[in-house]
Enzyme design. Structure first.
Site: not given
Length: 288
Positions: A52, A74, A189
């Site tokens: 990742d 991502k 996030m």
């Protein structure tokens, strides 16, 4: 001093990575030293490492020489592979007889889509193993000197994500319930919607003066920490130029950083043994 590639791992309790298997492993919040032995063991045996965006590049140096390093990161707001395509890639590698290590930042089952990928493997009949990692909501905060729990502050903690699958602030979250019921809130996030989230928590009953800690690039050399308040966090984060990846912590535990900022102490910061002022309050009560 031994090089990373010549480190000897204990043979006991470390499984053999069989061909056609996928190991879903957490790489921790960033510092390579926070990798588990199982994750390093996987790196040493894997034919393919699908990793990742939040996996620190130095961690990939542990991979077996000749292993294929396949980036599948991502990141919000940037061109990224679709989740289904990543899962299909894991299946294809496994069906080709490869030993596939899926290396994800933090822990694969904590806002890491590890469950989605594992269920895809189940549907395809691919054998898999789960290797937990240290999630950033605990490890990143610890490197900033902020404990997720402290018995003088909280007996519960809530972990939540600041955006849903659409990229918007999650409507499924009961913001009033969390504001009123969770003494400490740890948010992943959340930077993009920090102003909105702070507003929802304040509307739910949290004080504008409640301590907030924002930890960017937790556990890495470039770690940045902002101590602020719920009412000012969005404005001050923007003024400071902070950007993801970041963990946002809301609650009194943030005040403990005055006594637990162990990295700051290495640079000369003087720590206080009573960051919450409890001893002083006790002395005053006794004197009264």
């Amino acid at each position: 001093m031994q090089s990373e590639h010549h480190l000897t791992l204990p043979a006991q309790s470390l499984p053999e990575f069989e061909a056609g298997w996928v190991w879903l492993a957490g790489a921790g919040p960033g510092d390579p030293g926070l990798l588990t032995l199982h994750a390093v063991n996987g790196l040493r045996q894997a034919d393919v490492v699908v990793y990742d965006a939040l996996v620190d590049q130095s961690i990939l140096s542990w991979a077996r020489p000749g292993a294929v390093l396949d980036y599948a990161g991502k990141r919000g707001g940037k061109p990224s592979p679709k989740q289904r395509d990543i899962t299909l890639k894991l299946i294809d590698y496994a069906r080709a007889g490869k030993r596939v290590l899926r290396l994800k930042g933090g822990d694969p089952f904590v806002f890491g889509r590890g469950g989605e990928e594992a269920l895809g493997l189940v549907e395809a009949g691919v054998h898999f193993r789960i290797i937990p990692g240290i999630t950033a909501g605990i490890g990143g905060l610890a490197y900033a000197g902020i404990p997720a729990t402290h018995r003088d502050c909280n007996q519960a903690v809530t972990f939540l994500t600041g955006h849903d699958q659409t990229g918007l602030t999650p409507d499924a979250i009961n913001w009033d319930g969390i504001a009123q019921g969770s003494p400490v809130i740890v948010m992943y996030m959340a930077m993009k919607h920090l102003e909105t989230i702070a507003g929802k928590l304040i509307a739910g009953g949290r004080s504008v003066d409640e301590p907030v800690g924002i930890v960017c690039n937790g556990s890495l050399v470039g770690q940045e920490v902002l101590e602020t308040t719920l009412g000012n966090c969005a404005e001050e984060a923007k003024r400071a130029g902070l950007s993801p990846p970041a963990i946002v912590c809301v609650g009194k535990v943030v005040r403990l950083r005055a006594g637990l900022d162990w990295l700051g102490a290495l640079s000369g910061k003087v720590l206080t043994p009573d960051p919450l002022g409890l001893r002083e309050a006790t002395r005053q009560a006794d004197a009264g």
